[in-house]
Design a protein around this motif. Structure first.
Motif, PDB file in Angstrom:
ATOM      1  N   UNK A 170     -22.427 -11.932  32.654  1.00  0.00           N
ATOM      2  CA  UNK A 170     -23.812 -12.239  33.025  1.00  0.00           C
ATOM      3  C   UNK A 170     -24.139 -11.782  34.442  1.00  0.00           C
ATOM      4  N   UNK A 171     -23.223 -11.999  35.372  1.00  0.00           N
ATOM      5  CA  UNK A 171     -23.478 -11.608  36.763  1.00  0.00           C
ATOM      6  C   UNK A 171     -23.643 -10.091  36.870  1.00  0.00           C
ATOM      7  N   UNK A 172     -22.760  -9.336  36.224  1.00  0.00           N
ATOM      8  CA  UNK A 172     -22.877  -7.882  36.250  1.00  0.00           C
ATOM      9  C   UNK A 172     -24.191  -7.399  35.662  1.00  0.00           C
TER      10      UNK A 172
ATOM     11  N   UNK B 220     -15.296 -18.328  32.162  1.00  0.00           N
ATOM     12  CA  UNK B 220     -14.966 -17.248  33.084  1.00  0.00           C
ATOM     13  C   UNK B 220     -15.437 -15.897  32.584  1.00  0.00           C
ATOM     14  N   UNK B 221     -15.261 -15.646  31.292  1.00  0.00           N
ATOM     15  CA  UNK B 221     -15.708 -14.378  30.712  1.00  0.00           C
ATOM     16  C   UNK B 221     -17.234 -14.266  30.730  1.00  0.00           C
ATOM     17  N   UNK B 222     -17.918 -15.379  30.472  1.00  0.00           N
ATOM     18  CA  UNK B 222     -19.388 -15.389  30.515  1.00  0.00           C
ATOM     19  C   UNK B 222     -19.884 -15.063  31.917  1.00  0.00           C
TER      20      UNK B 222
ATOM     21  N   UNK C 185     -14.412 -14.815  41.003  1.00  0.00           N
ATOM     22  CA  UNK C 185     -14.379 -16.240  40.666  1.00  0.00           C
ATOM     23  C   UNK C 185     -14.273 -16.433  39.153  1.00  0.00           C
ATOM     24  N   UNK C 186     -15.099 -15.714  38.395  1.00  0.00           N
ATOM     25  CA  UNK C 186     -15.054 -15.832  36.939  1.00  0.00           C
ATOM     26  C   UNK C 186     -13.704 -15.425  36.371  1.00  0.00           C
ATOM     27  N   UNK C 187     -13.121 -14.362  36.917  1.00  0.00           N
ATOM     28  CA  UNK C 187     -11.807 -13.920  36.442  1.00  0.00           C
ATOM     29  C   UNK C 187     -10.744 -14.977  36.707  1.00  0.00           C
ATOM     30  N   UNK C 188     -10.811 -15.639  37.859  1.00  0.00           N
ATOM     31  CA  UNK C 188      -9.830 -16.672  38.192  1.00  0.00           C
ATOM     32  C   UNK C 188      -9.964 -17.882  37.267  1.00  0.00           C
ATOM     33  N   UNK C 189     -11.197 -18.264  36.943  1.00  0.00           N
ATOM     34  CA  UNK C 189     -11.414 -19.404  36.046  1.00  0.00           C
ATOM     35  C   UNK C 189     -10.918 -19.070  34.632  1.00  0.00           C
ATOM     36  N   UNK C 190     -11.152 -17.837  34.179  1.00  0.00           N
ATOM     37  CA  UNK C 190     -10.644 -17.430  32.871  1.00  0.00           C
ATOM     38  C   UNK C 190      -9.111 -17.464  32.847  1.00  0.00           C
TER      39      UNK C 190
END
Length: 447
Positions: A426-428, A420-422, A313-318
């Protein structure tokens, strides 16, 4: 007679197994669940019409992206209180009755919005007030309704029920925003709000036909002690607590929806129709991922699944932020970008990014819903569902403030790219610090 083999050199196309498709067993196993699912789907479709229409209405009245963002922000504190209170009510009274009363308030606020629009009495403050009332009442409906589901279905069908909820979200967010953009553009706001009133009535059909559903175990009346008990349980429930935190991160830093009216007006062009298309793209991804959700329901390590889905999801938003950055530099743009001459190439690219984000968020939601419904005892399920609703609905409102504020002081492309990068980082980090979450086993659910 066996079929002839394919000619030499022609590859055999893989067949799509029925195991890959969504499991419809919950609809067959529980007619009560099926009726509630149909009612909530139709009512949710109407609700999305109003959400997008109010955003467009506010932007038309003010021309200010920050004012659009404040629609979500203004309802944050009332929605938090309503969600928590609704969870306590669901653990103390008949959950069907709680949902019905709150649904009546939601219906009344939508009806008043339509009346104001038909008489041209609407103002900025009316839009804010009715948005707050609508979202607060709907939080109570959702808390009660989600607490009902595990009482209608056996535990092994809860992942399939969560996937069906993804179909609901896909339909209402896919069709709702696109239809809202078209209705606003060609018929105006009054007709859009009126259609929501008609669709909202379906919610009563699903709830009225349910049996009375009272909480099991010790009942604590709504109040401070009830809330303390719920929070005390959450403190001991490390897996549930972490999935709440991960969702807050995703929704805070990865929610660009409040920017879409401005993106459609000044960056990608196309106006309300672009806003509707981009918003609907999120739902297209959710819908498609639910249709092919068969394998998701068989995954046991649901904590790991949540981590991976949110990082996608984060990668798609970035990537969506990068598309907007390209638009800011005039990539593929016609001579003039406005409501009548959109940048079609980048609109398509942005839609793909948002569709991927919707698919990833839906997969995460399937795991998160199942974890809450399977691992939390019925006696505190309403309160945990209330907190869950606050997280799910409150996170995007904080995200709207983040996106609107950062876009005001920087640029429209900056909030999604940075956010997206954040999310990925953070999740990892948080999951790495909590290895028990990665090893959560759906066959032996532990909160």
């Amino acid at each position: 007679m066996s079929a002839d083999p394919p000619p030499p050199g022609r590859p055999r196309l893989p067949r799509l197994s029925r195991d890959h498709l969504i499991d419809l067993t919950p609809l067959k196993a529980s007619p009560a669940f099926a009726r509630m699912w149909i009612g909530s789907t139709l009512a949710g479709l109407g609700g999305q019409l109003t959400i997008v229409a109010i955003m467009l209405h506010m932007f038309e009245l003010t021309g200010d992206t920050f004012a659009v963002s404040m629609i979500a922000v203004a309802g944050l504190v009332p929605m938090v209180i309503a969600g928590l209170w609704g969870g306590m009510l669901a653990d103390a009274f008949d959950r069907r009755r709680v949902a019905l009363i709150a649904a009546t308030v939601t219906f009344a606020s939508t009806l008043l919005l339509a009346i104001l629009a038909w008489n041209a009495w609407e103002t900025v403050w009316w839009l804010y007030v009715l948005s707050v009332v609508n979202s607060s009442a709907n939080s109570i409906v959702m808390a009660a309704r989600q607490s009902i589901v595990p009482r209608l279905l056996p535990r092994e069908l809860l992942p399939a029920a969560s996937a069906l909820q993804g179909i609901t979200v896909g339909i209402m967010v896919m069709a709702g925003p696109a239809l809202a953009g078209v209705l606003v553009a060609f018929t105006g706001y009054a007709w859009t709000y009126t259609l929501d009133v008609a669709l909202m009535s379906a919610m009563f059909l699903g709830l009225l036909t349910l049996p009375a559903i009272r909480p099991e175990g010790a009942v604590v009346r709504p109040g401070l002690q009830s809330l303390r008990d719920g929070i005390r349980f959450l403190r001991r429930a490390g897996n549930i607590r972490l999935q709440f935190l991960l969702d807050i991160i995703a929704m805070t830093f990865g929610q660009p929806l409040s920017l879409l009216p401005a993106i459609g007006a000044v960056l990608l062009g196309g106006g309300p129709i672009t806003t509707g298309v981009l918003t609907a793209s999120v739902a297209v991804g959710a819908f498609v991922s639910s249709v092919f959700s068969g394998p998701v329901g068989r995954i046991r390590r649901q904590g790991l699944g949540i981590e991976r889905a949110i990082q996608v999801y984060g990668a798609a938003i970035a990537a969506f932020g990068l598309v907007l950055l390209g638009a800011a530099f005039g990539l593929f743009a016609p001579a003039t970008v406005d409501e009548h001459t959109p940048n079609l190439a980048l609109i398509a690219a942005a839609a793909v990014c948002l569709a991927v984000s919707g698919a990833a968020d839906n997969v995460s939601s399937i795991f998160r819903n199942t974890m809450v419904q399977a691992a939390v005892p019925d006696a505190v399920r309403g309160r945990l569902q209330g907190i869950f609703i606050v997280v799910v609905a409150g996170g995007p409102r904080v995200g709207a403030l983040y996106a609107g504020t950062l876009a005001t002081f920087a640029a429209l492309w900056f909030p999604p790219l940075l956010g997206g990068l954040v999310i990925i980082g953070l999740v990892g980090l948080l999951v790495r610090l909590n290895p028990r979450f990665r090893h959560y086993d759906a066959l032996h659910p532990e909160p």
